[in-house]
Write an enzyme that holds these catalytic residues in place. Structure first.
Site, short mmCIF file in Angstrom:
data_model
loop_
_atom_site.label_atom_id
_atom_site.label_comp_id
_atom_site.label_asym_id
_atom_site.label_seq_id
_atom_site.Cartn_x
_atom_site.Cartn_y
_atom_site.Cartn_z
N LYS A 208 40.10 41.19 45.19
CA LYS A 208 38.88 40.48 45.57
C LYS A 208 39.03 39.75 46.90
O LYS A 208 38.04 39.45 47.57
CB LYS A 208 38.47 39.55 44.45
CG LYS A 208 38.13 40.37 43.22
CD LYS A 208 37.38 39.66 42.17
CE LYS A 208 36.86 40.60 41.12
NZ LYS A 208 37.90 41.42 40.47
C1 LIG Z 1 37.62 42.65 39.76
C2 LIG Z 1 38.78 43.52 39.45
C3 LIG Z 1 38.63 44.89 39.07
C4 LIG Z 1 37.26 45.53 38.90
O1 LIG Z 1 36.60 45.76 40.11
P1 LIG Z 1 35.03 46.08 40.15
O2 LIG Z 1 34.67 46.09 41.58
O3 LIG Z 1 34.37 44.95 39.40
O4 LIG Z 1 34.82 47.38 39.47
C5 LIG Z 1 39.77 45.64 38.84
N1 LIG Z 1 41.01 45.10 38.93
C6 LIG Z 1 41.20 43.81 39.28
C7 LIG Z 1 42.59 43.26 39.35
C8 LIG Z 1 40.10 42.97 39.56
O5 LIG Z 1 40.31 41.67 39.89
#
Ligand SMILES: *Cc1c(COP(=O)(O)O)cnc(C)c1O
Length: 497
Positions: free
Chosen positions: A113
């Site tokens: 993120k």
């Molecule tokens: C948020 C997250 C995901 C999922 O990603 P999306 O864009 O919501 O599909 C997968 N792995 C981790 C570690 C995350 O923090």
């Protein structure tokens, strides 16, 4: 380039408006009215560049109302040297068995993120400067773990913004909790709530839509905005790393410009894999987008059968960032696949909120099976995959392991040997307990979070990122916990109004 709403085609806004506003008034998500095309020559021109320069070129195709100087300021601020633990920002690594792991967790909070949330504050404050001058932007976040910390780190001390994060007191891992409660910065606040993630999320949504709260902020020169993954300003930075990864594969000789690749993404809210879809539509030759889910496999069923049905058990898994039953960003994909039919999207999203279920038409089903493959795995398979991949020389976190497992199954089923990029979304130390158990087989029952970190380090020899290791013994700065009825007052107190 203009943006419209998935639920009302009459809406037409600039990218700055879309980013400042977050979500359209009709409840729809902002989407570009056309997807910019890139050709082989454009890709060739990106190959010799670093991540920042590639990002400037790709983003300027989407953010046409930002000046070149503004985009440069945003991108250089977000990805400047020292913020990410790799000079490539998101490096690609080849693992045994041939796949290319795209490490998206080299940022300040060790989860993918950061790739978007380091850039969003710049895009948002620049957008606000164009649209709503002289207002303090107040970001409210409800988090189940990774988003809250990444948003705090992104907005920390950004002039003209304040950020407040609510998390469920018993709903995040000890590491995630410490990451948030020790957050530095003059404009940040963190508060636990007595309740689960849904309580936190509903509380935040209620505050967002409360006219009286809005009016009070307005009187004080403030306005709410969202750092949620439905904001276009979180999606557009993610397109860049797929384009960049393709360039890296050309640069390191794995492929030639024009060759096809597959992309595998461990998926929750469908943001990350949707970014890969945009990269494909722009002209990156992606053969299959492979969507990987854990036991919460609503997307696996949807992509295979065309029926989205959230009426099913919810599982708490070792890959918690993918524990989700409503993947909001799917709405954007469906808008594009229905030839931009806002009417159809209104109908399906209406059915989803009323019955928890909708079925797409045959035309969309055909496109889904052409574009996507999908698979899922449970916690035992995730652990076995971490072990097997570790034995072959790569330590992955639980989310990435889900993707590796689903890719293995895909290869077995199809025999497709196309070069493949697997999105790796978190550093393994963020989920030490599950990773340690997978690698070692057992964990001493009384080992706390940091003893597990130490054991994982001793067992694997992999370095623990400093920002996680140094949390040990740090005194929490934010210890408050409120009831959900008290959330508004907590927000007022933080804002001093
Ligand atoms: C948020 C997250 C995901 C999922 O990603 P999306 O864009 O919501 O599909 C997968 N792995 C981790 C570690 C995350 O923090």
């Amino acid at each position: 380039m203009l943006y419209t709403s998935t639920r009302d085609k009459n809406v037409l806004v600039s990218s700055a408006q879309a980013i400042a506003q977050g979500i359209s008034v009709d409840g729809g998500l902002f989407v570009p009215t056309e997807i910019p095309a890139i050709d082989k020559a454009f890709i060739d021109s990106l190959v010799p560049l670093d991540y920042i320069s590639r990002a400037k070129k790709v983003l300027s195709l989407y953010l046409t109302d930002y000046t070149e100087e503004e985009i440069a300021y945003c991108v250089e601020g977000a990805y400047k040297a020292g913020k990410f633990s790799s000079e490539k920002v998101s490096p690609v690594k080849k693992i045994e068995g041939g796949a290319n792991i795209l490490e998206l967790w080299r940022g300040p909070t060790c989860a993918f993120k950061d790739m978007a949330l380091q850039l969003l504050p710049y895009l948002l404050t620049t957008a606000a400067g164009k649209t709503v001058k002289d207002k303090t932007i107040v970001i409210l976040v409800a988090t189940s773990g990774d988003t809250g910390k990444a948003a705090l780190e992104g907005f920390k001390d950004v002039p003209g913004t304040k950020i407040m994060v609510f998390y469920p007191n018993d709903g995040v891992s000890p590491m995630q909790k410490l990451q948030m409660t020790t957050q530095a910065g003059e404009n940040v606040a963190v508060c636990a709530i007595n309740g689960n993630f849904d309580d936190a999320q509903n509380g935040v949504k209620k505050i967002f839509t409360d006219e009286a709260v809005k009016a009070k902020l307005n009187e004080n020169g403030m306005m709410f905005s969202s750092a949620n993954s439905i904001n276009w300003g979180r999606l557009v930075p993610q397109i860049v790393y797929y384009v960049s990864a393709y360039c890296d594969l050309i640069e390191n000789g794995t492929i030639k410009n024009g060759d096809e690749i597959n992309v595998v993404v461990p998926t929750g809210n469908f943001g990350n894999i949707l970014a890969a879809y945009y990269a494909k539509k722009m002209g990156i030759p992606v053969k299959k987008l492979i969507c990987a889910s854990n036991a919460n496999n609503v997307l696996t069923d949807f992509l295979k059968q065309g029926v989205y049905d959230r009426n099913r058990s919810f599982f708490t898994t070792t890959s918690p960032s993918m524990d989700i039953l409503i993947s909001s960003n799917l709405e954007r994909l469906l808008y594009h696949l229905t030839d931009e039919s806002d009417e159809t999207i209104r109908k399906w999203m209406g059915e989803l909120s009323k019955d928890g279920k909708y079925e797409v038409c045959d035309k969309v089903k055909a496109q889904l099976s052409d574009l996507f493959d999908a698979g899922c795995c449970d916690d035992d398979e995730t652990a076995a995959t971490i072990k097997a991949t570790y034995d072959e020389g790569y330590l992955s976190d639980t989310h990435t392991a889900v993707a590796i497992k689903v890719y293995d199954e895909y290869k077995k089923a199809t025999g497709d040997m196309t070069e493949t990029v697997i999105a790796s979304t978190a550093n393994p130390y963020k989920f030490s307990a599950a990773v340690l158990k997978a690698v070692k087989g057992e964990v001493p029952a009384d080992a706390d979070e940091f003893e597990q970190v130490d054991l994982l380090r001793e067992t694997t020899g992999e370095p623990c990122p400093e920002q996680l290791a140094t949390l040990k013994g740090k005194a929490p700065r934010f210890t408050a916990c409120c009831n959900k009825e008290e959330m508004v007052d907590t927000v007022y107190a933080m804002l001093g109004i």
